[in-house]
Motif scaffolding. Structure first.
Motif, mmCIF file in Angstrom:
data_model
loop_
_atom_site.group_PDB
_atom_site.id
_atom_site.type_symbol
_atom_site.label_atom_id
_atom_site.label_comp_id
_atom_site.label_asym_id
_atom_site.label_seq_id
_atom_site.Cartn_x
_atom_site.Cartn_y
_atom_site.Cartn_z
ATOM 1 N N SER A 123 -4.803 7.899 8.752
ATOM 2 C CA SER A 123 -5.486 6.607 8.686
ATOM 3 C C SER A 123 -6.781 6.688 9.474
ATOM 4 O O SER A 123 -6.823 7.301 10.537
ATOM 5 C CB SER A 123 -4.600 5.509 9.287
ATOM 6 O OG SER A 123 -5.308 4.288 9.379
ATOM 7 N N SER A 132 -8.198 3.834 10.444
ATOM 8 C CA SER A 132 -8.264 2.533 11.103
ATOM 9 C C SER A 132 -8.434 2.681 12.614
ATOM 10 O O SER A 132 -7.591 3.274 13.285
ATOM 11 C CB SER A 132 -6.978 1.743 10.824
ATOM 12 O OG SER A 132 -6.846 0.677 11.738
ATOM 13 N N GLU A 159 -5.409 3.255 -3.904
ATOM 14 C CA GLU A 159 -4.638 2.171 -3.307
ATOM 15 C C GLU A 159 -4.120 1.179 -4.347
ATOM 16 O O GLU A 159 -3.756 0.058 -4.013
ATOM 17 C CB GLU A 159 -5.462 1.469 -2.223
ATOM 18 C CG GLU A 159 -5.745 2.398 -1.059
ATOM 19 C CD GLU A 159 -6.227 1.694 0.203
ATOM 20 O OE1 GLU A 159 -6.291 0.447 0.221
ATOM 21 O OE2 GLU A 159 -6.538 2.410 1.177
ATOM 22 N N PRO A 204 2.638 -2.231 0.424
ATOM 23 C CA PRO A 204 2.031 -1.418 1.483
ATOM 24 C C PRO A 204 2.787 -0.117 1.745
ATOM 25 O O PRO A 204 2.171 0.885 2.142
ATOM 26 C CB PRO A 204 2.039 -2.347 2.707
ATOM 27 C CG PRO A 204 3.093 -3.352 2.423
ATOM 28 C CD PRO A 204 3.112 -3.515 0.937
ATOM 29 N N ILE A 259 1.503 2.345 -0.928
ATOM 30 C CA ILE A 259 0.160 2.851 -0.603
ATOM 31 C C ILE A 259 0.226 3.814 0.586
ATOM 32 O O ILE A 259 -0.404 4.878 0.572
ATOM 33 C CB ILE A 259 -0.804 1.673 -0.342
ATOM 34 C CG1 ILE A 259 -0.992 0.865 -1.644
ATOM 35 C CG2 ILE A 259 -2.149 2.175 0.178
ATOM 36 C CD1 ILE A 259 -1.697 -0.470 -1.463
ATOM 37 N N ALA A 260 1.000 3.463 1.615
ATOM 38 C CA ALA A 260 1.148 4.341 2.783
ATOM 39 C C ALA A 260 1.762 5.680 2.383
ATOM 40 O O ALA A 260 1.350 6.737 2.881
ATOM 41 C CB ALA A 260 1.998 3.664 3.857
ATOM 42 N N LYS A 279 -0.901 7.889 0.976
ATOM 43 C CA LYS A 279 -1.745 8.432 2.045
ATOM 44 C C LYS A 279 -1.046 9.600 2.749
ATOM 45 O O LYS A 279 -1.653 10.640 3.003
ATOM 46 C CB LYS A 279 -2.064 7.342 3.075
ATOM 47 C CG LYS A 279 -2.935 6.220 2.585
ATOM 48 C CD LYS A 279 -3.085 5.170 3.689
ATOM 49 C CE LYS A 279 -3.892 3.974 3.243
ATOM 50 N NZ LYS A 279 -4.026 2.970 4.333
ATOM 51 N N ASP A 304 -0.216 1.023 5.802
ATOM 52 C CA ASP A 304 -1.118 0.159 5.052
ATOM 53 C C ASP A 304 -0.712 -1.278 5.325
ATOM 54 O O ASP A 304 0.485 -1.581 5.400
ATOM 55 C CB ASP A 304 -1.041 0.448 3.547
ATOM 56 C CG ASP A 304 -2.124 -0.302 2.794
ATOM 57 O OD1 ASP A 304 -3.302 0.084 2.922
ATOM 58 O OD2 ASP A 304 -1.790 -1.287 2.109
ATOM 59 N N THR A 305 -1.689 -2.143 5.493
ATOM 60 C CA THR A 305 -1.426 -3.542 5.814
ATOM 61 C C THR A 305 -1.998 -4.436 4.728
ATOM 62 O O THR A 305 -3.134 -4.247 4.294
ATOM 63 C CB THR A 305 -2.052 -3.908 7.177
ATOM 64 O OG1 THR A 305 -1.500 -3.051 8.182
ATOM 65 C CG2 THR A 305 -1.774 -5.355 7.555
ATOM 66 N N THR A 365 2.963 -4.785 6.973
ATOM 67 C CA THR A 365 2.505 -3.413 7.149
ATOM 68 C C THR A 365 3.603 -2.476 6.691
ATOM 69 O O THR A 365 4.753 -2.590 7.129
ATOM 70 C CB THR A 365 2.149 -3.124 8.627
ATOM 71 O OG1 THR A 365 1.095 -4.011 9.014
ATOM 72 C CG2 THR A 365 1.681 -1.685 8.806
#
Length: 191
Positions: A12, A14, A37, A49, A52-53, A56, A74-75, A109
């Motif tokens: 990530s 972020s 995403e 989420p 999607i996570a 990743k 992912d949030t 999340t």
């Protein structure tokens, strides 16, 4: 004595997730790959989420030796049954915050951790209630903080969280982007 854990890989970019792991004193490296995403139609909102996570984590995992633990998250912000993403511009951020004003929404999340053939996946949900926000308050926040990289067009740890949020039910840090205490507990039980 504090638990000593191995250095993990955070999939990530972020800054908030990095900060939370630093605060928890979890050693990590950052490796990020561009990820699709999108998600399948009909997928339960709480699974979006996580889906999607997982994407990743798997992309980064493919490049590493099997003994490295990869953490991805992912949030999403959900108002009613609608997922609210990141705003595309100022007008969109103002519209999103106007929709959230005076309402309760959920922040979900999804977290995925992969090491070798093992995977742990979960989602954490926090309910957030906003006060009624004035148009001036919303414009001030958007113009000063430019929340264009944030789901729901806000960050709870910024001005709008301090003055605009009436209540939260659940993990505050989940709203920042990572339910870090649950992540740390999972990491400790895994090692």
């Amino acid at each position: 004595m504090l638990f000593v854990m191995e250095r993990i890989v955070l999939a990530s970019q972020s800054p908030r997730r990095k900060q939370l792991l630093e605060w928890a004193e979890v050693p990590f490296d950052v490796i990020v790959r561009p990820t699709d995403e999108s998600y399948p139609p009909g997928l339960d909102i709480s699974e979006v989420p996580v889906h999607i996570a997982r994407g990743k984590a798997q992309l980064v995992r493919e490049e590493l030796s099997h003994d490295r633990l990869v953490l991805a998250a992912d949030t999403i912000v959900v108002l009613g049954d609608r997922i609210i993403g990141k705003p595309v511009d100022r007008d969109d951020a103002i519209r999103i915050l106007s929709d959230l004003s005076g309402q309760q929404h959920k922040v979900i999340t999804g977290v995925v951790m992969i090491k070798g053939s093992q995977e742990v996946a979960f989602s954490d949900t926090t309910a957030v209630d906003f006060h009624e926000l004035t148009a001036d308050q919303i414009a001030f926040y958007v113009d000063k903080y430019k929340p264009y990289d944030k789901a729901g067009a806000y960050a709870i740890q910024e001005w709008i969280g301090v003055v605009g949020i009436r209540t939260i039910k659940g993990d505050f840090y989940n709203v920042m982007g990572l339910p870090v205490s649950r992540v740390v507990q999972t990491l400790e039980s895994w090692s």
